[in-house]
Design a protein around this motif. Structure first.
Motif, PDB file in Angstrom:
ATOM      1  N   GLU A 134      -6.407   6.468  -1.385  1.00 27.38           N
ATOM      2  CA  GLU A 134      -6.395   5.286  -0.519  1.00 27.38           C
ATOM      3  C   GLU A 134      -6.874   4.046  -1.261  1.00 27.38           C
ATOM      4  O   GLU A 134      -6.268   2.984  -1.188  1.00 27.38           O
ATOM      5  N   MET A 146      -0.509   7.264   7.086  1.00 21.31           N
ATOM      6  CA  MET A 146      -0.914   6.478   5.935  1.00 21.31           C
ATOM      7  C   MET A 146      -2.380   6.723   5.576  1.00 21.31           C
ATOM      8  O   MET A 146      -2.819   6.354   4.511  1.00 21.31           O
ATOM      9  N   HIS A 155       0.834  -1.211   0.000  1.00 19.29           N
ATOM     10  CA  HIS A 155       0.000   0.000   0.000  1.00 19.29           C
ATOM     11  C   HIS A 155       0.870   1.263   0.000  1.00 19.29           C
ATOM     12  O   HIS A 155       0.643   2.186  -0.791  1.00 19.29           O
ATOM     13  N   GLU A 156       1.878   1.324   0.857  1.00 14.96           N
ATOM     14  CA  GLU A 156       2.723   2.522   0.948  1.00 14.96           C
ATOM     15  C   GLU A 156       3.552   2.720  -0.312  1.00 14.96           C
ATOM     16  O   GLU A 156       3.649   3.826  -0.837  1.00 14.96           O
ATOM     17  N   PHE A 214      -4.176  10.600   3.097  1.00 17.16           N
ATOM     18  CA  PHE A 214      -4.492  10.870   1.705  1.00 17.16           C
ATOM     19  C   PHE A 214      -5.995  10.781   1.453  1.00 17.16           C
ATOM     20  O   PHE A 214      -6.754  10.241   2.265  1.00 17.16           O
ATOM     21  N   HIS A 243       1.566   4.228  -3.069  1.00 17.83           N
ATOM     22  CA  HIS A 243       1.411   5.695  -3.044  1.00 17.83           C
ATOM     23  C   HIS A 243       2.568   6.348  -3.808  1.00 17.83           C
ATOM     24  O   HIS A 243       2.371   7.296  -4.571  1.00 17.83           O
TER      25      HIS A 243
HETATM   26 ZN   LIG Z   1      -2.507   5.224   2.272  1.00 21.54          ZN
END
Ligand SMILES: [Zn+2]
Length: 268
Positions: free
Chosen positions: A196, A188, A134-135, A191, A138
């Motif tokens: 997301e 996290m 996930h990170e 956003f 981004h």
């Molecule tokens: Zn995120």
């Protein structure tokens, strides 16, 4: 003057629209890699100097292993899909800091920080991979740059240029931290919902490409939800991100697509 400004905005918009790979979403980004990467690398080094790196060698190694595996998947995707220059511009780095905050983030160019506080939510290696995916997603989709760009569009230059060049004033530091999720209680989640959801989808594709179990992305949000219901989440948790149940449903619904895409990209 107004006319000049609106023409400038239209022009900026036309030359600065691009498409996010994999999801196909149109995005607006006026922040170039050449502008952002040196600032990002300096900000990251500065952050590490000012925060306590975890002395837990075992967990650090685990976070770093997952990071390396997932960044290899992202790198493989980029090289197979006409993004060689971009792949070369990333300087992947993964650090675990000793901080009880439930947080993780990735700055432009692949500079990742995990906080020890998020490890109980991750619970296991696949859970770490879900958050890592996930990170990294981004950064891959350049969400922070997009946020900075919309800020620039609103203010036509001034502050945002300061961010891109020096990044030293406290005002530009604040914009940077907000755009990239650094330092907020749950960075996290800072956003927008669009970002997301997109990071959830891309992250799932990358974690599967790297050989991890996507079901654990769902379980991470179940655990996050349990934490929230036991009173552990900060207030912004509820207001700035998709409800946990929506998120869990979306992740479950996307899983077959993510598995098919990961298979396709791994075969490239
Ligand atoms: Zn995120």
């Amino acid at each position: 003057m107004k006319k000049v400004i609106s023409l400038t905005i239209v022009f900026l918009f036309l030359v600065s629209c691009s498409t996010v790979p994999i999801t196909g979403r149109k995005r607006f980004n006026v922040v170039s890699d050449a502008q952002i990467l040196p600032t990002s690398f300096a900000q990251y080094a500065g952050f590490l100097k000012e925060h306590k790196i975890s002395s837990d060698a075992k967990m650090t190694k685990e976070v770093q292993n997952v990071g390396v595996n997932i960044s290899r998947a992202v790198d493989k995707f980029m090289r197979a899909n006409g993004m060689v220059n971009e792949a070369n511009s990333y300087r992947w780095e993964f650090n675990l800091i000793d901080d009880k905050t439930v947080n993780a983030w990735c700055m432009p160019g692949g500079k990742v920080v995990f906080y020890t506080g998020i490890l109980p939510i991750c619970d296991n290696t696949d859970g770490i991979a879900a958050v890592m995916g996930h990170e990294v997603a981004h950064a891959f989709a350049k969400h922070g740059q997009e946020r900075m760009s919309s800020g620039m569009l609103q203010q036509l230059g001034g502050v945002a240029v300061a961010v891109g060049t020096s990044g030293k004033s406290s005002e530009s530091q604040q914009i940077w931290n907000t755009a990239f999720g650094v330092g907020s209680t749950l960075g996290m989640l800072a956003f927008s919902r669009t970002h997301e959801n997109e990071a959830d989808k891309l992250g799932m594709v990358f974690m599967i490409m790297a050989g991890y179990q996507p079901e654990e992305a769902v379980n991470v949000w179940v655990r996050m939800s349990q934490r929230a219901s036991s009173g552990g989440a900060p207030p912004e948790f509820l207001s700035t991100h998709p409800s946990n149940q929506t998120r869990i449903n979306n992740l479950k619904a996307y899983m077959p697509t993510a598995i098919a895409m990961a298979k396709k990209y791994n075969a490239q």
